[in-house]
Design an enzyme around this catalytic site. Structure first.
Site, mmCIF file in Angstrom:
data_model
loop_
_atom_site.group_PDB
_atom_site.id
_atom_site.type_symbol
_atom_site.label_atom_id
_atom_site.label_comp_id
_atom_site.label_asym_id
_atom_site.label_seq_id
_atom_site.Cartn_x
_atom_site.Cartn_y
_atom_site.Cartn_z
ATOM 1 N N THR A 37 -3.440 -8.578 -8.431
ATOM 2 C CA THR A 37 -4.722 -7.243 -8.601
ATOM 3 C C THR A 37 -4.804 -8.280 -10.203
ATOM 4 O O THR A 37 -4.328 -9.314 -10.442
ATOM 5 C CB THR A 37 -3.319 -6.030 -9.778
ATOM 6 O OG1 THR A 37 -2.756 -6.579 -10.107
ATOM 7 C CG2 THR A 37 -2.767 -5.136 -8.476
ATOM 8 N N ASN A 68 3.929 1.248 -12.994
ATOM 9 C CA ASN A 68 3.294 2.848 -13.598
ATOM 10 C C ASN A 68 1.442 3.109 -12.345
ATOM 11 O O ASN A 68 1.266 4.589 -11.995
ATOM 12 C CB ASN A 68 2.720 3.340 -14.756
ATOM 13 C CG ASN A 68 1.506 4.698 -15.260
ATOM 14 O OD1 ASN A 68 0.891 4.363 -15.045
ATOM 15 N ND2 ASN A 68 2.623 5.118 -15.790
ATOM 16 N N GLU A 69 1.069 2.682 -12.221
ATOM 17 C CA GLU A 69 -0.610 1.977 -11.960
ATOM 18 C C GLU A 69 -0.117 2.158 -10.319
ATOM 19 O O GLU A 69 -0.479 3.070 -9.352
ATOM 20 C CB GLU A 69 -1.148 0.636 -11.949
ATOM 21 C CG GLU A 69 -2.586 0.809 -11.427
ATOM 22 C CD GLU A 69 -3.084 -0.826 -11.231
ATOM 23 O OE1 GLU A 69 -4.396 -0.518 -10.967
ATOM 24 O OE2 GLU A 69 -3.380 -1.306 -12.968
ATOM 25 N N LEU A 212 17.687 11.294 -17.213
ATOM 26 C CA LEU A 212 17.584 10.870 -16.060
ATOM 27 C C LEU A 212 16.451 11.341 -15.518
ATOM 28 O O LEU A 212 16.026 11.588 -15.579
ATOM 29 C CB LEU A 212 18.687 12.036 -15.413
ATOM 30 C CG LEU A 212 20.647 12.115 -16.034
ATOM 31 C CD1 LEU A 212 21.140 13.270 -15.549
ATOM 32 C CD2 LEU A 212 20.653 10.290 -16.168
ATOM 33 N N ASP A 215 16.834 14.291 -12.425
ATOM 34 C CA ASP A 215 17.597 15.855 -12.528
ATOM 35 C C ASP A 215 16.467 16.908 -12.952
ATOM 36 O O ASP A 215 16.848 18.592 -13.671
ATOM 37 C CB ASP A 215 18.415 15.646 -13.685
ATOM 38 C CG ASP A 215 17.411 15.242 -15.169
ATOM 39 O OD1 ASP A 215 16.380 14.813 -15.421
ATOM 40 O OD2 ASP A 215 17.641 15.088 -16.053
ATOM 41 N N LEU A 217 13.975 16.744 -15.466
ATOM 42 C CA LEU A 217 14.301 17.595 -16.504
ATOM 43 C C LEU A 217 13.742 16.432 -16.957
ATOM 44 O O LEU A 217 13.636 15.132 -16.696
ATOM 45 C CB LEU A 217 15.234 17.661 -17.175
ATOM 46 C CG LEU A 217 15.657 18.791 -16.839
ATOM 47 C CD1 LEU A 217 17.275 19.549 -17.192
ATOM 48 C CD2 LEU A 217 14.954 20.223 -17.242
ATOM 49 N N GLU A 268 0.249 2.870 -20.248
ATOM 50 C CA GLU A 268 -1.384 2.918 -20.642
ATOM 51 C C GLU A 268 -1.870 4.446 -21.758
ATOM 52 O O GLU A 268 -1.141 5.413 -21.625
ATOM 53 C CB GLU A 268 -1.798 3.423 -18.899
ATOM 54 C CG GLU A 268 -1.179 3.282 -18.234
ATOM 55 C CD GLU A 268 -1.801 1.450 -17.860
ATOM 56 O OE1 GLU A 268 -3.190 1.797 -18.277
ATOM 57 O OE2 GLU A 268 -1.162 0.189 -17.725
#
Length: 296
Positions: A37, A68-69, A212, A215, A217, A268
């Site tokens: 990239t 993330n990307e 976590l 889970d 959440l 980001e």
């Protein structure tokens, strides 16, 4: 064996350890494609290409922003055609990888990313189109991570975020906002907002220690005080109780603000005055070590 695609951050394209680790995988008779990239959008294009390569795993080779990307790009594919996510940590902080106990040694990390156990994990979605796999930070925490100089990060690694933060204490500015979720309502001025799918941010600081990744959440942590800030920051990161630190565990949150707030989603930045953040349970498969402390 199914094929694997490594999406490698361009800054690491000449890394001899990465090249050696890739060669070792290929010497085992495994098919490992590599793509580099250079600009934003490349990872999404390579993930789309993965479908034509019969790839079962896409490895993010880089820091938290690269992860993330790649994870965001995976979410653009239909669930039944979504490859597993593998992680080769090559960034400065590597907060998500470190939190998962993924090896930082390149050879071991790549072997895990290719052959490790696939586990269903959650992702957090923001305003229906953005995602984070580890954490969203707002307020002072965001300004630390987005403004820390690259040279300081390169020299000191994760601790650079904390040092730079201490240097910026005189520039503190709280964000006024309202936060609403199931059985949770708060309004006021927040110096630090942490919303964790994972536990740590800013180079190893345990901002959301109870989070976590499987889970359904996320953990919300707010720092509301300006008085005696170094002591309060210490409390925030070492788990002690403090009236200025507010905790909640929720599947979704709405955040509204009279002025723009910038959240850092795994590195980001995203600015706005309204954020709807929700956990997508078991959104992707990720290859993780058996001792991963982020699994419940």
């Amino acid at each position: 064996m199914p094929h694997t695609l490594l999406i490698l951050n361009g800054k690491e394209s000449g890394n001899p350890e990465v090249r050696e680790a890739v060669k070792n995988v290929r010497d085992e008779g495994l098919t490992l494609h590599v793509r580099i990239t250079w600009e934003h959008g490349d990872a999404k294009r390579y993930v789309e290409e993965a479908a034509t390569l019969a790839v079962s795993t896409v490895i993010a080779g880089g820091g938290d922003g690269t992860i993330n990307e790649v994870a965001t790009a995976l979410m653009s594919l239909p669930a039944d055609k979504r490859p597993c996510l593998g992680i080769l940590p090559l960034g400065t902080a590597n907060d998500f990888a470190t939190g998962c106990n993924i090896p930082l040694q390149i050879e071991n990390a790549l072997q895990l990313a290719v052959k490790g156990r696939a586990v269903a994990i959650d992702l957090a979605q923001v305003n229906g189109e953005h995602y984070f796999i580890n954490m969203a930070t707002g307020g002072f925490g965001t300004r630390i991570t987005t403004e820390t100089p690259d040279k300081l990060k390169a020299a000191l690694g994760g601790v650079s975020y904390f040092i730079h933060g201490l240097m910026r204490l005189d520039a503190l500015k709280a964000d006024s906002c309202k936060i609403h979720g199931p059985d949770f309502h708060w309004s006021g001025d927040a110096l630090v907002i942490g919303i964790g799918n994972g536990k740590q941010a800013g180079g190893g600081q345990l901002l959301c220690p109870d989070a976590l990744i499987n889970d359904g959440l996320m953990q919300l942590r707010l720092l509301t005080a300006k008085e005696l800030l170094p002591a309060v920051l210490s409390t925030l990161f070492n788990g002690e109780k403090n009236k200025n630190v507010i905790d909640a565990t929720v599947p979704w949150l709405d955040i509204t603000a009279p002025n723009d707030i910038t959240f850092n989603l795994d590195g980001e930045p995203l600015s706005g005055r309204y954020f709807h953040i929700e956990i997508l349970p078991h959104a992707i498969q990720c290859r993780l070590p058996p001792n991963c402390p982020l699994l419940g």
